[in-house]
Enzyme design. Sequence first.
Site, PDB file in Angstrom:
ATOM      1  N   GLU A 110      12.538 -35.191   9.936  1.00  0.00           N
ATOM      2  CA  GLU A 110      13.625 -35.455   8.997  1.00  0.00           C
ATOM      3  C   GLU A 110      14.396 -34.185   8.677  1.00  0.00           C
ATOM      4  O   GLU A 110      13.804 -33.145   8.381  1.00  0.00           O
ATOM      5  CB  GLU A 110      13.050 -36.041   7.694  1.00  0.00           C
ATOM      6  CG  GLU A 110      14.101 -36.339   6.647  1.00  0.00           C
ATOM      7  CD  GLU A 110      13.497 -36.791   5.315  1.00  0.00           C
ATOM      8  OE1 GLU A 110      14.225 -37.375   4.502  1.00  0.00           O
ATOM      9  OE2 GLU A 110      12.292 -36.533   5.091  1.00  0.00           O
ATOM     10  N   GLU A 158      14.034 -43.627  -1.690  1.00  0.00           N
ATOM     11  CA  GLU A 158      13.652 -42.301  -2.145  1.00  0.00           C
ATOM     12  C   GLU A 158      14.745 -41.732  -3.052  1.00  0.00           C
ATOM     13  O   GLU A 158      15.410 -40.746  -2.716  1.00  0.00           O
ATOM     14  CB  GLU A 158      13.394 -41.378  -0.955  1.00  0.00           C
ATOM     15  CG  GLU A 158      12.654 -40.108  -1.370  1.00  0.00           C
ATOM     16  CD  GLU A 158      12.399 -39.158  -0.214  1.00  0.00           C
ATOM     17  OE1 GLU A 158      11.307 -38.596  -0.165  1.00  0.00           O
ATOM     18  OE2 GLU A 158      13.297 -38.995   0.630  1.00  0.00           O
TER      19      GLU A 158
END
Length: 261
Positions: free
Chosen positions: A143, A240
């Site tokens: 990521e 998130e």
Amino acid sequence: MPKFAANLSTQFTEYPFAERFAAAAEAGFTAVEFLFPYDYPATQIKQWLDDNHLQLVLFNTAPGNVAAGEWGVSAIPGREAEAKADIDRALSYALALNCPQVHIMAATVPPDADRQRYVETFISNMRYAAERFAPHGIILLIEALNPTTKPNYLYASQYQTLEMVEQIDRPNVFTQLDLFHAQRVDGNLSHLIRHYAGRYRHVQIASAPDRHEPDEGEINYPWLFSLLDEVGYSGWVGCEYIPRGSTTEGLGWFAPWKITA
């Protein structure tokens, strides 16, 4: 219709961690993700998941010494043994928790360090991880993190992680498309979603620039959710984000999606 997973590291933090599973289920989620499971035995987490009929869809390898500025150790030259131990521990948790994918954290790179050495170390450790996880059918993710949120992380741009996956060159390694980070660095989210469909296996959401519920700010999430459907994305969308107030009070955006979550 997108499938949403509550992120128990950022949502429902008004409750102790053990109680967040029930809170997520009560709110209508059928899946969860979180940063790290390692403070608890896998058997205990499995019980919390089973008691609330939840599926775990993502967690990370260990972050290293966060107080010292670390955010992962898998890219740090000279720390290969520690990185492999973290990878092995993550695999044991993934198997015990029936989790289909794990994010392998890279590292922050000191400004005066040789970045290429970090890249080469990470590629080597990722290949080790890929080979360990592959027999179990578990996907590995990397990521990009924007430099405002996480300064000096190994990669900030989605295009850097896409290139990194090519260099790692293992069939069970993909990118994790966090649309908050992508908007802060790359923009043109529709291009990323459409052009690179199939190369990302997990999506995460939050408003930009403030990282709150996905119903404010620069990003038109309902439009992007439709685009994810259009390109055939069938993975999970992790929530998130940091709620503006209580998590439950901020879930109005989620109401239209509960039936398919």
